[in-house]
Motif scaffolding. Structure first.
Motif, short mmCIF file in Angstrom:
data_model
loop_
_atom_site.label_atom_id
_atom_site.label_comp_id
_atom_site.label_asym_id
_atom_site.label_seq_id
_atom_site.Cartn_x
_atom_site.Cartn_y
_atom_site.Cartn_z
N TRP A 106 0.85 -1.20 0.00
CA TRP A 106 0.00 0.00 0.00
C TRP A 106 0.88 1.24 0.00
O TRP A 106 2.06 1.18 0.37
CB TRP A 106 -0.95 0.02 1.21
CG TRP A 106 -0.27 -0.01 2.55
CD1 TRP A 106 0.02 -1.13 3.28
CD2 TRP A 106 0.19 1.11 3.33
NE1 TRP A 106 0.64 -0.78 4.46
CE2 TRP A 106 0.76 0.58 4.51
CE3 TRP A 106 0.20 2.48 3.14
CZ2 TRP A 106 1.32 1.40 5.50
CZ3 TRP A 106 0.76 3.29 4.13
CH2 TRP A 106 1.31 2.75 5.28
N GLY A 117 4.72 4.21 2.16
CA GLY A 117 4.00 2.96 1.97
C GLY A 117 4.74 1.75 2.49
O GLY A 117 5.78 1.89 3.17
N GLN A 118 4.17 0.61 2.22
CA GLN A 118 4.80 -0.66 2.57
C GLN A 118 4.73 -1.55 1.34
O GLN A 118 3.64 -1.77 0.78
CB GLN A 118 4.04 -1.34 3.71
CG GLN A 118 4.62 -1.10 5.07
CD GLN A 118 3.95 -1.94 6.13
OE1 GLN A 118 2.80 -2.35 5.98
NE2 GLN A 118 4.66 -2.21 7.20
N LYS A 119 5.87 -2.08 0.93
CA LYS A 119 5.90 -3.01 -0.19
C LYS A 119 5.95 -4.42 0.39
O LYS A 119 6.82 -4.73 1.20
CB LYS A 119 7.16 -2.73 -1.02
CG LYS A 119 7.29 -3.52 -2.30
CD LYS A 119 8.53 -3.04 -3.06
CE LYS A 119 8.57 -3.55 -4.49
NZ LYS A 119 8.76 -4.99 -4.58
#
Lengths: 432, 432
Positions: A106, A117-119
């Motif tokens: 996200w 965000g976070q991958k």
């Protein structure tokens, strides 16, 4: 089964007793495991083959350590087709449940030119250890492989000891193939864990090792933790049934026994607000015991770690269930959904009188690899999250960094990290 | 800084060198830590106080081990109000980012009367360890506490060693208070870890212990793992900058230096497709070095673990970045967002020339507690997920269980678990 009125002391005694099931002193095994791991790390395949010859009596070498396509075909022929069919049906449910656990990466933007965000990325290679010996559990093969597969792991390695003829249990191979293992190697014990942690010419290094095993396997996994990731440490199985007077005593008794049969360290506990139920469950346990094949194990387990606990009300019963934090918790009360909302600690929660614990072991879809021995207070069932990792993602424009850059410089300088401060300063000092 | 042309051998040499930073042999400390933990487990407070007197020279007892409200007020007075303000501003960002990580429980129903789901519950009590000594990092206090708080943890305990007068660093106390620590205790080392793992009269037992520390703290955490949960094992810091000819060499040089200053084991690596950039970065490093207060540390760190790697194209550069799996990865290329989609392994990814690494350390919001030393292949940044646990939830109606109950019986019997089979059978045998 002994019946105990719940008091603070009773609970703390029971918790003490339960904890005695975790072996604290591994001294005798540790040196042996350290040596095996060192040998595998230094000598690779050669050491793995030697230990496999020594412990499994299987004359392993580079030509026969990997299970071939022919061996897998033969395993299908040797497995009862009805069992293969059941494995496939269960697999559909297990896959469906684990697919639902998948999470997206996200990110979030703001008007001033920032993105945070976070991958989420799957691990690349995962190793699944499957124990050999007499107790063979194809269901556990499914439960270990499916979440890794659902997470998107590219390469799933499995190791399991073969017998002296180099044969692996056929149902285990069928389960592995159906669930999607990419490669299966005939290696067991600490040497298999070492091979997957460090990599050898024949067996690839993985990012994470999962799956149960004996004391050598458990110690080896603990020793390689950090070098690779491992799953949480599994202990003896447990069931806790939370029941009121509406529960069917036959079902409750049968479910308690289903966990007690695992081994002598297994624990089966009933917490109830109904003395009448307590008596009837005890009676049903006695009846069933006459008919069950693993009676001796069950009797020992119930003697050591079986309890019927009488609670004065549902609140006390729930509080006790949270204190015990059981691997499996069945709620068989007038309103199980309501009680569930108050449960904080449990590996898996089974609601109502038809959600029998073995339904979860084999078929419903949720994972049967669950936190034991009170660790449900901080550990979770094995799942998709265990096979992905996250990366933070940070983007700031010049416009976004400018108004806060002096704050960062001040924070860094307060920690005496002047090169940190410098790296922010250089981006703005051309202006001044 | 040495410049190396990328080859398979070069990468494998560098990875070997990097791994040497993880101390493999703790022998000398292990026995000491085991003894401290045993003492704390058996004698509780008394042992904690003794060790605190011995190691910290602070005459600890039950009356002074906990930091009082007055001490916290005094800490605010002793802290530069401007720093308190910066801490508050950073905190807003860190809280906002971690709030976004929160996950809901979920469930899924089907028409035939089944419900499956996952219940997400915060841990009840969490312990944060904060090291004492000269290097004091209020930013780390925020980074450890905020995700626990965002997860909904009810009670957050902090322990940190006091000096011989019983004083804790004021900025650390301010950060703890601002972030939401509920209690702070003056204890350090393995004895503090033991106290939080087993509980004493003064210091409560927690479900999980997080936070960095010296070798005693690291070994103690590893030893209590399983009894409580712990965070992943932190190693020396790292930065990897992936840059093409569009990058600003001054910014790249400053950012490489910002990690190198942490300690002599820190690693700073530039991978670039541009020889011209490589030369200019080297030149800028030389210039900056003259001005930085931690020059000696930086020089040692660059000598041992600093590299400029020349890649023949961006693809090779990305592949190498994935192999190294750096704690911090800056992407300073023509199209950093595109490159980011190809990154599999990194703790935190910084995009573009204004997303300098210290922005992430202090201010942007993502956590600065990140996987090091290649562990980004399987570990994640500290986050909300680390402070919750999941319970599977299973509900089946009689109608849903009936059509599959024979499959479960067959599966259980194939594994010789007859009491498992029995618990399903009893629910239907009244019909026959």
């Amino acid at each position: 089964m002994r019946t105990v009125k719940l008091t603070k002391e009773a609970i703390s005694d029971i918790l003490e007793t339960m904890l005695q099931r975790s072996p604290g002193n591994y001294g005798a095994y540790e040196a042996r495991v350290t040596e095996i791991l060192r040998q595998v790390r230094e000598r690779g395949d050669e050491a793995v083959f030697e230990y496999t010859r020594q412990f499994d009596k299987f004359p392993a070498d580079a030509s026969n350590i990997r299970v071939t396509e022919e061996e897998i075909l033969r395993a299908y022929e040797e497995t009862d087709p009805a069992l293969t069919e059941v494995i496939r049906k269960a697999l559909v449910n297990i896959q469906k449940y684990h697919e639902k656990q998948k999470r997206n990466s996200w990110f979030d933007t703001s008007g001033d030119g920032t993105m945070l965000g976070q991958k989420v990325t799957p691990m690349e290679k995962v190793g699944v250890y499957v124990p050999g010996g007499k107790a063979v559990y194809p269901s556990s093969v499914l439960m270990n492989i499916v979440p890794a597969k659902a997470a998107g792991v590219e390469r799933i390695i499995m190791t399991t000891p073969a017998n002296s003829e180099g044969k692996v249990n056929p149902a285990v191979l069928v389960a592995a193939k159906e669930a999607g293992a990419d490669e299966v190697y005939k290696a067991g014990g600490a040497q298999a864990i070492g091979a997957m942690a460090y990599g050898t010419a024949s067996i690839p290094k993985v990012d994470k090792i999962v799956g149960p095993g004996n004391i050598y396997v458990a110690l080896a996994k603990r020793a390689v933790y950090g070098h690779v990731s491992i799953d949480s440490i599994a202990g003896p199985s447990e069931i806790l049934v939370l029941a009121d007077e509406t529960a069917n005593p036959r079902y409750v008794a049968a479910d308690l026994l289903s966990q007690a049969e695992h081994d002598e360290l297994a624990s089966a506990i009933l917490i109830t607000t109904s003395e009448a139920l307590a008596e009837r469950v005890n009676h049903e346990i006695h009846n069933f015991l006459q008919t069950l094949s693993r009676r001796e194990i069950i009797e020992k387990s119930l003697d050591n770690f079986g309890y019927i606990l009488l609670a004065k009300d549902m609140e006390e019963a729930i509080e006790t269930a949270n204190a015990i934090a059981s691997e499996h918790l069945e709620i068989v009360t007038r309103d199980p959904f309501y009680v569930m909302t108050k449960i904080k600690n449990a590996g898996a929660i089974f609601l109502g009188e038809y959600s029998s614990e073995p339904l979860g072991d084999y078929f419903a879809g949720p994972n049967h690899i669950l936190p034991t021995n009170g660790t449900a207070k901080f550990f979770s069932p094995l799942g998709v999250d265990d096979f992905v990792k996250k990366s933070s993602v940070i983007y700031y424009s010049r416009e976004a960094l400018a108004p806060i850059h002096k704050d960062i410089i001040q924070f860094a300088e307060s920690e005496q990290l002047t090169a940190h401060a410098n790296s922010i300063r250089v981006r703005f000092d051309e202006e001044s």
